[in-house]
Write a protein that holds these residues in place. Structure first.
Motif, mmCIF file in Angstrom:
data_model
loop_
_atom_site.group_PDB
_atom_site.id
_atom_site.type_symbol
_atom_site.label_atom_id
_atom_site.label_comp_id
_atom_site.label_asym_id
_atom_site.label_seq_id
_atom_site.Cartn_x
_atom_site.Cartn_y
_atom_site.Cartn_z
ATOM 1 N N LYS A 81 1.107 -1.192 0.252
ATOM 2 C CA LYS A 81 -0.061 0.388 0.188
ATOM 3 C C LYS A 81 1.206 1.091 0.079
ATOM 4 C CE LYS A 81 -3.480 1.858 2.416
ATOM 5 N NZ LYS A 81 -4.942 2.317 2.641
ATOM 6 N N LYS A 82 2.267 0.948 0.598
ATOM 7 C CA LYS A 82 3.323 2.430 0.584
ATOM 8 C C LYS A 82 3.565 2.626 -0.573
ATOM 9 C CE LYS A 82 4.339 2.131 5.576
ATOM 10 N NZ LYS A 82 5.092 1.956 7.014
ATOM 11 N N TYR A 83 3.319 1.682 -1.028
ATOM 12 C CA TYR A 83 4.694 2.084 -2.691
ATOM 13 C C TYR A 83 3.319 2.493 -3.700
ATOM 14 C CZ TYR A 83 8.188 -1.896 -1.170
ATOM 15 O OH TYR A 83 9.157 -2.175 -0.146
ATOM 16 N N GLN A 84 2.293 1.389 -3.439
ATOM 17 C CA GLN A 84 0.970 2.431 -4.314
ATOM 18 C C GLN A 84 0.854 3.999 -3.523
ATOM 19 O OE1 GLN A 84 -1.525 -1.025 -2.990
ATOM 20 N NE2 GLN A 84 -1.209 -1.871 -5.450
ATOM 21 N N GLU A 85 0.311 4.400 -3.113
ATOM 22 C CA GLU A 85 0.013 6.103 -2.219
ATOM 23 C C GLU A 85 1.165 6.679 -1.822
ATOM 24 O OE1 GLU A 85 -2.071 4.365 1.529
ATOM 25 O OE2 GLU A 85 -3.847 3.712 -0.708
ATOM 26 N N THR A 120 9.797 4.517 -12.653
ATOM 27 C CA THR A 120 11.032 3.606 -13.514
ATOM 28 C C THR A 120 10.613 1.791 -13.241
ATOM 29 O OG1 THR A 120 12.088 2.915 -10.754
ATOM 30 C CG2 THR A 120 12.449 5.093 -12.069
ATOM 31 N N GLU A 121 11.018 1.779 -15.351
ATOM 32 C CA GLU A 121 10.784 0.695 -14.755
ATOM 33 C C GLU A 121 11.738 -0.352 -13.931
ATOM 34 O OE1 GLU A 121 12.523 -2.378 -18.535
ATOM 35 O OE2 GLU A 121 12.504 -0.462 -18.892
ATOM 36 N N LEU A 122 12.605 0.150 -13.836
ATOM 37 C CA LEU A 122 13.171 -1.524 -12.332
ATOM 38 C C LEU A 122 12.383 -0.581 -11.029
ATOM 39 C CD1 LEU A 122 15.646 -2.658 -10.518
ATOM 40 C CD2 LEU A 122 16.244 -0.172 -9.863
ATOM 41 N N PHE A 123 11.682 -0.440 -11.453
ATOM 42 C CA PHE A 123 10.570 -0.191 -9.374
ATOM 43 C C PHE A 123 9.671 -0.562 -10.103
ATOM 44 C CE2 PHE A 123 6.037 0.873 -7.087
ATOM 45 C CZ PHE A 123 6.646 1.223 -6.564
ATOM 46 N N GLN A 124 8.411 -1.110 -11.271
ATOM 47 C CA GLN A 124 7.973 -1.652 -11.478
ATOM 48 C C GLN A 124 8.152 -2.917 -11.623
ATOM 49 O OE1 GLN A 124 4.444 -0.066 -13.842
ATOM 50 N NE2 GLN A 124 4.845 1.904 -12.939
ATOM 51 N N ASN A 125 9.037 -3.376 -12.047
ATOM 52 C CA ASN A 125 9.905 -4.786 -11.911
ATOM 53 C C ASN A 125 9.785 -5.634 -10.683
ATOM 54 O OD1 ASN A 125 9.999 -5.247 -14.707
ATOM 55 N ND2 ASN A 125 11.908 -4.737 -15.102
ATOM 56 N N THR A 126 10.272 -4.502 -9.938
ATOM 57 C CA THR A 126 10.460 -5.164 -8.389
ATOM 58 C C THR A 126 9.407 -5.398 -7.781
ATOM 59 O OG1 THR A 126 13.196 -3.577 -8.417
ATOM 60 C CG2 THR A 126 11.808 -4.747 -6.329
ATOM 61 N N PHE A 127 8.597 -4.191 -8.142
ATOM 62 C CA PHE A 127 7.598 -4.684 -7.147
ATOM 63 C C PHE A 127 6.407 -5.661 -8.020
ATOM 64 C CE2 PHE A 127 2.323 -4.035 -7.011
ATOM 65 C CZ PHE A 127 2.035 -3.175 -6.076
ATOM 66 N N LYS A 128 6.559 -5.709 -9.534
ATOM 67 C CA LYS A 128 6.129 -6.956 -9.947
ATOM 68 C C LYS A 128 6.722 -8.502 -9.068
ATOM 69 C CE LYS A 128 4.151 -9.070 -14.222
ATOM 70 N NZ LYS A 128 4.133 -8.820 -15.820
ATOM 71 N N SER A 129 7.353 -8.246 -9.335
ATOM 72 C CA SER A 129 9.238 -9.942 -8.277
ATOM 73 C C SER A 129 8.217 -10.104 -7.144
ATOM 74 C CB SER A 129 10.079 -9.705 -8.703
ATOM 75 O OG SER A 129 10.845 -8.502 -8.090
ATOM 76 N N ILE A 130 8.019 -9.052 -6.737
ATOM 77 C CA ILE A 130 7.254 -9.175 -5.318
ATOM 78 C C ILE A 130 6.115 -10.168 -5.228
ATOM 79 C CG2 ILE A 130 7.414 -8.373 -2.650
ATOM 80 C CD1 ILE A 130 9.562 -6.259 -3.635
ATOM 81 N N PHE A 131 5.064 -8.779 -5.498
ATOM 82 C CA PHE A 131 3.717 -9.234 -5.189
ATOM 83 C C PHE A 131 3.797 -9.658 -6.127
ATOM 84 C CE2 PHE A 131 4.870 -5.244 -2.923
ATOM 85 C CZ PHE A 131 4.665 -5.667 -1.655
ATOM 86 N N GLU A 153 2.440 -9.339 -9.500
ATOM 87 C CA GLU A 153 1.432 -8.673 -10.581
ATOM 88 C C GLU A 153 1.779 -7.598 -10.794
ATOM 89 O OE1 GLU A 153 -1.436 -6.394 -7.066
ATOM 90 O OE2 GLU A 153 -1.463 -8.252 -6.345
ATOM 91 N N ASP A 154 1.280 -6.319 -11.547
ATOM 92 C CA ASP A 154 1.719 -5.715 -12.245
ATOM 93 C C ASP A 154 1.477 -4.231 -11.325
ATOM 94 O OD1 ASP A 154 2.605 -6.019 -14.736
ATOM 95 O OD2 ASP A 154 0.255 -6.105 -15.684
ATOM 96 N N PHE A 155 1.810 -3.389 -11.065
ATOM 97 C CA PHE A 155 1.771 -2.232 -10.331
ATOM 98 C C PHE A 155 0.343 -1.527 -10.600
ATOM 99 C CE2 PHE A 155 2.956 1.868 -9.582
ATOM 100 C CZ PHE A 155 2.629 1.795 -7.779
#
Length: 166
Positions: free
Chosen positions: A105-109, A119-130, A132-134
């Motif tokens: 939720k923090k990452y999203q808000e 950034t692509e790095l953030f998007q890819n890291t988020f997807k690898s963790i959760f 799902e797409d950010f």
């Protein structure tokens, strides 16, 4: 501290960076006493954030470099790396935090991630963790009148505290 933290956070959410910076100048003065170290650190991070979001990166880094963030919890280290635009290090800390739903939720808000999220790095890291797409969640904007009312309450509490001290 809680009222001031809420007010400045809402100002950052509402992109009222200069006003947030002014209040955070007060909150981060060496003579200002806080309830605990956590509030002090949040005010420091948020002051650096207000500068970061105004593209005053050298001022932001100047504040961050006054502290040894390695001694603090991962959320402060993550904030330091994001604000320093050390996104590779920030992504490593995101992976270390893992799939904690509160952080999702923090990452999203949270305004802290406003630039990093793009950034692509953030998007890819988020997807690898959760797994799902950010998806960005637009924070609900607080009406300016609500912020003013909370500020008035904050000031009244300060006046009451001073009466008690006298």
């Amino acid at each position: 501290d809680e009222s001031l933290q809420n007010i400045t956070y809402e100002l950052l959410n509402n992109k009222q960076y200069k006003l947030a910076e002014t209040l955070l100048d007060f909150a981060t003065q060496k003579t200002t006493k806080h309830y605990d170290k956590q509030y002090e650190l949040v005010f420091i991070i948020n002051k650096a954030l207000s500068l970061h979001l105004q593209d005053k990166q050298s001022d932001c880094l100047s504040i961050l470099n006054e502290y040894d963030w390695s001694a603090y919890s991962i959320v402060y280290r993550l904030a330091k790396e994001v604000l320093s635009e050390q996104y590779d290090k920030a992504a490593i800390l995101m992976v270390e935090i893992g799939d904690d739903k509160n952080y999702k939720k923090k990452y999203q808000e949270w305004p802290l991630f406003r630039k990093f999220r793009n950034t692509e790095l953030f998007q890819n890291t988020f997807k690898s963790i959760f797994k799902e797409d950010f998806e960005y969640i637009e924070p609900q904007k607080t009406q300016f009148e609500d912020i003013i009312n909370e500020a008035k309450l904050f000031i009244e509490n300060i006046k009451e505290d001073k009466k008690i001290m006298i």
